[in-house]
Design an enzyme around this catalytic site. Structure first.
Site, short mmCIF file in Angstrom:
data_model
loop_
_atom_site.label_atom_id
_atom_site.label_comp_id
_atom_site.label_asym_id
_atom_site.label_seq_id
_atom_site.Cartn_x
_atom_site.Cartn_y
_atom_site.Cartn_z
N LYS A 205 81.81 28.97 35.43
CA LYS A 205 81.45 27.83 36.29
C LYS A 205 80.25 28.13 37.18
O LYS A 205 79.89 29.28 37.42
CB LYS A 205 82.67 27.37 37.10
CG LYS A 205 83.63 26.58 36.19
CD LYS A 205 84.78 25.94 36.92
CE LYS A 205 85.60 25.12 35.90
NZ LYS A 205 86.88 24.67 36.44
N ARG A 239 92.58 29.81 32.79
CA ARG A 239 91.93 29.00 31.76
C ARG A 239 90.54 29.55 31.50
O ARG A 239 89.69 29.48 32.38
CB ARG A 239 91.88 27.55 32.26
CG ARG A 239 91.29 26.56 31.28
CD ARG A 239 91.23 25.16 31.91
NE ARG A 239 90.71 24.17 30.97
CZ ARG A 239 89.42 23.99 30.73
NH1 ARG A 239 88.52 24.71 31.37
NH2 ARG A 239 89.04 23.08 29.86
N1 HH2 Z 1 87.99 22.89 34.28
C1 HH2 Z 1 87.37 22.14 33.35
C2 HH2 Z 1 88.10 21.29 32.52
N2 HH2 Z 1 89.45 21.20 32.61
N3 HH2 Z 1 91.47 21.89 33.60
C3 HH2 Z 1 92.11 22.63 34.51
N4 HH2 Z 1 93.46 22.57 34.59
N5 HH2 Z 1 91.45 23.46 35.37
C4 HH2 Z 1 90.09 23.59 35.34
O1 HH2 Z 1 89.54 24.34 36.17
C5 HH2 Z 1 89.36 22.81 34.38
C6 HH2 Z 1 90.09 21.96 33.52
C7 HH2 Z 1 85.88 22.24 33.22
O2 HH2 Z 1 85.49 23.23 32.32
P1 HH2 Z 1 85.12 23.03 30.77
O3 HH2 Z 1 86.26 22.45 29.99
O4 HH2 Z 1 84.61 24.31 30.26
O5 HH2 Z 1 83.88 22.04 30.77
P2 HH2 Z 1 83.73 20.49 30.48
O6 HH2 Z 1 84.52 19.76 31.49
O7 HH2 Z 1 82.23 20.26 30.63
O8 HH2 Z 1 84.21 20.22 29.09
#
Ligand code: HH2
Length: 262
Positions: A205, A239
């Site tokens: 992040k 995660r």
């Molecule tokens: N962060 C993201 C998405 N879902 N769910 C939970 N429970 N906790 C988190 O910190 C979280 C989440 C964002 O990360 P990512 O899936 O890598 O990116 P994007 O939202 O651009 O798909």
């Protein structure tokens, strides 16, 4: 929890796993590396991301869930805020709904979880992906996140969801500045005090990029440091995109903690 984004625009792995066979390869790799759960998402939540229709989200995630269900014994969570997407994903074999709106994005979500007996991750966020990074302000971020999550737990319990089915997440990066994220990681034990498992997602992040001055592909070490601190504070689910280094780092940390206990 290994992250599998089947989106064209996720901030670090957008476009890589849209094809179900490639998604399956990545899921297999993550489980071989030690992931106990695969989190499938069809809508990016990165700051500024455009929202996706229900139809499009279903088109992205369902073939991947069905394929994984047939080929891999690993539990699946669906990262969505839409009850219809969650319902179809549960039907296709997902067991947990990871809802970054903590059930507030769709009024059908909490009743759906109560009805199906699925697990639910209630994540804290301020605003929506479009608005959330516009000068977020808190007087005491840890106390405010804790209070909101406590309210969401009460709403879930009142709707008939069992306590054992609930986990919470501080939502690192969702309507928070770098300082807010650091305070939440430093104060994670306050959230552990809510009495349900705490999930933490720091993987790659931007606050890590701001501390280290590095691009998204160079944030593994920062991810490990922050993840270990979260686990040391009592977080139970981490995660991440980079499963192997995370599992290795956690195994060493756990060996040290268990030596300390003996
Ligand atoms: N962060 C993201 C998405 N879902 N769910 C939970 N429970 N906790 C988190 O910190 C979280 C989440 C964002 O990360 P990512 O899936 O890598 O990116 P994007 O939202 O651009 O798909």
């Amino acid at each position: 929890m290994g992250v599998l984004n089947v989106t064209p625009d996720s901030f670090s792995d957008g476009g890589l796993f849209v094809d179900p066979e490639r998604a399956l390869d990545q899921a297999r790799r993550m489980t071989e590396e030690g992931a106990d759960l695969i989190d499938i998402g069809g809508e990016s939540t990165r700051p500024g991301a455009a929202s996706v229709s229900e139809r499009e989200e279903l088109r992205r995630v369902l073939p991947v869930i069905r394929l994984l269900r047939r080929k891999l014994p690993v539990p699946i969570s669906i990262d969505t805020t839409k009850a219809a997407v969650a319902a179809a994903a549960l039907d296709a074999g997902a067991e947990i709904v990871n809802d970054v709106s903590a059930g507030s994005g769709d009024r059908e979500m909490i009743p759906l979880i109560a009805r199906t007996g699925a697990g639910i991750v209630l994540m804290h966020r301020r605003g929506t992906p479009r608005t959330m990074q516009r000068q977020p302000r808190y007087r005491d971020v840890v106390a405010e996140v804790r209070r909101t999550l406590a309210e969401r737990i009460e709403i879930a319990l009142a709707a008939g969801i069992r306590r054992e089915s609930i986990a919470v997440d501080p939502g690192i990066g969702f309507g928070k500045t770098v300082d807010h994220n650091l305070a939440l990681l430093a104060g994670i034990q306050e959230l552990v005090g809510l009495g349900v498992p705490v999930v933490v997602g720091v993987s790659r992040k931007s606050f890590l990029g701001e501390i280290l001055g590095v691009a998204v592909q160079d944030r593994v070490e920062g991810t490990l440091a922050a993840s270990l601190i979260a686990v040391a504070g009592g977080a139970r689910v981490i995660r991440v995109h980079d499963v192997l280094p995370t599992v290795r780092a956690l195994r060493v940390a756990e060996a040290i903690w268990s030596a300390g206990r003996e």
